[in-house]
Design an enzyme around this catalytic site. Sequence first.
Site, PDB file in Angstrom:
ATOM      1  N   SER A  13      -7.772   1.005   3.140  1.00  0.00           N
ATOM      2  CA  SER A  13      -8.215   0.535   1.824  1.00  0.00           C
ATOM      3  C   SER A  13      -9.409  -0.401   1.981  1.00  0.00           C
ATOM      4  CB  SER A  13      -7.069  -0.218   1.153  1.00  0.00           C
ATOM      5  OG  SER A  13      -7.511  -0.875  -0.003  1.00  0.00           O
ATOM      6  N   SER A  14     -10.088  -0.635   0.862  1.00  0.00           N
ATOM      7  CA  SER A  14     -11.174  -1.630   0.832  1.00  0.00           C
ATOM      8  C   SER A  14     -10.785  -2.856   0.018  1.00  0.00           C
ATOM      9  CB  SER A  14     -12.431  -1.021   0.214  1.00  0.00           C
ATOM     10  OG  SER A  14     -12.878   0.071   0.965  1.00  0.00           O
TER      11      SER A  14
ATOM     12  N   THR B 230      -3.927  -0.611  -7.329  1.00  0.00           N
ATOM     13  CA  THR B 230      -4.723   0.548  -7.719  1.00  0.00           C
ATOM     14  C   THR B 230      -3.906   1.826  -7.803  1.00  0.00           C
ATOM     15  OG1 THR B 230      -6.755   1.758  -7.126  1.00  0.00           O
ATOM     16  CG2 THR B 230      -5.304   1.157  -5.318  1.00  0.00           C
TER      17      THR B 230
ATOM     18  N   GLY C 284     -13.516  -1.516  -7.226  1.00  0.00           N
ATOM     19  CA  GLY C 284     -14.824  -0.919  -6.925  1.00  0.00           C
ATOM     20  C   GLY C 284     -14.878  -0.103  -5.652  1.00  0.00           C
ATOM     21  N   GLY C 285     -13.739   0.447  -5.179  1.00  0.00           N
ATOM     22  CA  GLY C 285     -13.779   1.275  -3.976  1.00  0.00           C
ATOM     23  C   GLY C 285     -14.413   0.492  -2.840  1.00  0.00           C
TER      24      GLY C 285
ATOM     25  N   ASP D  93      -7.579   8.528   0.267  1.00  0.00           N
ATOM     26  CA  ASP D  93      -8.179   7.490   1.118  1.00  0.00           C
ATOM     27  C   ASP D  93      -7.925   7.744   2.607  1.00  0.00           C
ATOM     28  OD1 ASP D  93      -9.344   6.175  -0.965  1.00  0.00           O
ATOM     29  OD2 ASP D  93      -8.040   4.422  -0.926  1.00  0.00           O
TER      30      ASP D  93
ATOM     31  N   THR E 253      -9.517   0.789  -9.617  1.00  0.00           N
ATOM     32  CA  THR E 253      -8.698  -0.286  -9.043  1.00  0.00           C
ATOM     33  C   THR E 253      -8.792  -1.464 -10.000  1.00  0.00           C
ATOM     34  OG1 THR E 253      -9.061   0.446  -6.765  1.00  0.00           O
ATOM     35  CG2 THR E 253      -8.490  -1.871  -7.016  1.00  0.00           C
TER      36      THR E 253
ATOM     37  N   ARG F 269       0.845  -1.194   0.000  1.00  0.00           N
ATOM     38  CA  ARG F 269       0.000   0.000   0.000  1.00  0.00           C
ATOM     39  C   ARG F 269       0.885   1.251   0.000  1.00  0.00           C
ATOM     40  NH1 ARG F 269      -5.032   1.795  -1.315  1.00  0.00           N
ATOM     41  NH2 ARG F 269      -6.130   2.839   0.368  1.00  0.00           N
TER      42      ARG F 269
HETATM   43  N1  GLY Z   1      -8.465   3.231  -3.375  1.00  0.00           N
HETATM   44  C1  GLY Z   1      -9.335   2.132  -3.257  1.00  0.00           C
HETATM   45  C2  GLY Z   1      -8.999   1.226  -2.140  1.00  0.00           C
HETATM   46  O1  GLY Z   1      -7.883   1.244  -1.675  1.00  0.00           O
HETATM   47  O2  GLY Z   1      -9.829   0.479  -1.679  1.00  0.00           O
END
Ligand code: GLY
Length: 578
Positions: free
Chosen positions: A457-458, A404, A478-479, A428, A386, A113
Amino acid sequence: MDRPASRRRPLLGRLPVVLLALAASAPALQAQTLVRGAPGETIRTAGGMVVSEHPEASRAGAEVLAAGGNAVDAAIATGFALAVTHPSAGNIGGGGFMVIRFPDGASTALDFRERAPGAAYPEMFVGSDGEYSSEIHHRSHRAVGVPGTVAGFDKAHKLYGAMNWERLVYPSVVLAEDGFELSERLAGSLARFVERSPYEATIQAYSRDGVPYAPGDTLRQYDLAGSLRRIMLNRSDGFYRGETARLLAEEMRRGGGMITETDLMAYRARERAPIRGSYRGWEVISMPPPSSGGVAMVEMLEILEGYDMESLGHNTSRSLHLMIEAMRRAYRDRAVYLADPDYVDVPIHELTSEAHAAAQRATIDRTRASVSSPADVAVGTESFETTHYSVVDADGMAVSVTYTLEAGFGSGIVVPGAGFLLNNEMGDFNGRPGLTTETGLIGTDPNLARPGQRMLSSMTPTILARNGELAAVIGSPGGRTIINTVLQLVINLVDHRMGFPEAVEAGRIHHQWLPDRVSVEEDALSGATLEALENMGHTVVVRGRQGLAHSIWLDPLTGERVGTPDARNPDAGAAGHR
Ligand code: GLY
């Protein structure tokens, strides 16, 4: 327009001899490789397989598998190739997560990340007028986090790769230099992107001096090829030190960003213990914080295990109601508790425990919707971009990768001379301490920007196993919808006993606690089901597609790998070898 010959960098003349030999053997590898570009079609093989957003990237990975590489090698080759063929989310200027399951059942996770630069501070998205600025937070040089992808792939390779590093990066160098054919969809999206870009390097990278490419044109990216070549020859030092690092830091200084060469040199990918849960006897292996994905999904599965989802039926109002209520509760916990575990004590064990699930179930009325209260916290914006890809090799090693740039094309900033897009992942982080609004801003403490912290993050790269055997490799972009897309894949496979492609094709829904509404994919539910949900008190919004779950399923009868590119993107592709 091709780059003038004088500015072209001849690829083969600069490559080490070993790579020339590899290039010569490429046709032989291709002959062993089955490539299918059509989304919605499944391919089956007892050998290795890659399913990703682009057929050329899947092919790059499948050729590595056919040449004796393992699933980690193929994941690295696919990831670098996507940085060329899928510029809106594939990247070397972003970050992400990789979950690995080994043939003996052990598993691990790699966290690459992005991190906040050393000069970051919680109020850094406040403008000169003293007000929080969404523009600074999401669309400026300050929105760029220190990229993690190259360090992540390097670490994955050092720990678990089997093949020569140069061989894994080489296909992406060729793709960038020789180019690839633009689909109608990608040509259109590049045209729209370039049209609104204020950045000259971006315009040059993705158009012919501002004139958009047409479908069928070849996109060549020479500066990107140069960056990839430096990575090929010097591993992550080819990105975090030397020319690429200098060019990136220079662009930061020019645009008022914060990332320095010291920040780049200090970046480290992390190996972490995956989140492990079980759902009706299936083993669930997913990504831990700083992604919220694994924790939130396992929390939802724990809640839903208390109901007979199979007999309630697939996408009926009664089963959907329970799923929505589980989503509402897990997303609230996400907003309150989850962040970078190196900075915040995240109660992972408590949130994924049966006791917590039982307490949550006790608050669910089986016939009435609860109400989400924004009294204490609220949620921020997160883009739907993403990209996810899945890999299984012939020995049963499985790799699930989601990575992403955050928004489509990230910050929109191409590093001049280096040819790659920078993320806008700082978006984020929460926008400003204490700024919590009903419209969706969050000011809670855990996920504020601090020097070196990773933003929440998701992303939910996930692997499923059953009776000790690999069962599926799944995930999605998909966020914040990612977690719910992956949840529904699990429920489709486990409760509703679907195979592929049915489990991927089935319509999806999403609820994220706030705003308090259910979004439903177009044509996913009947009018009667929508009405029944509304009668229970749910606010329902019908919208476009949700997620792109490029996944692999292991057929329990034959043991074959079954790959299904999600038909929601007509450009996606699977590739396998026999
Ligand atoms: N930027 C989307 C995520 O990290 O979930």
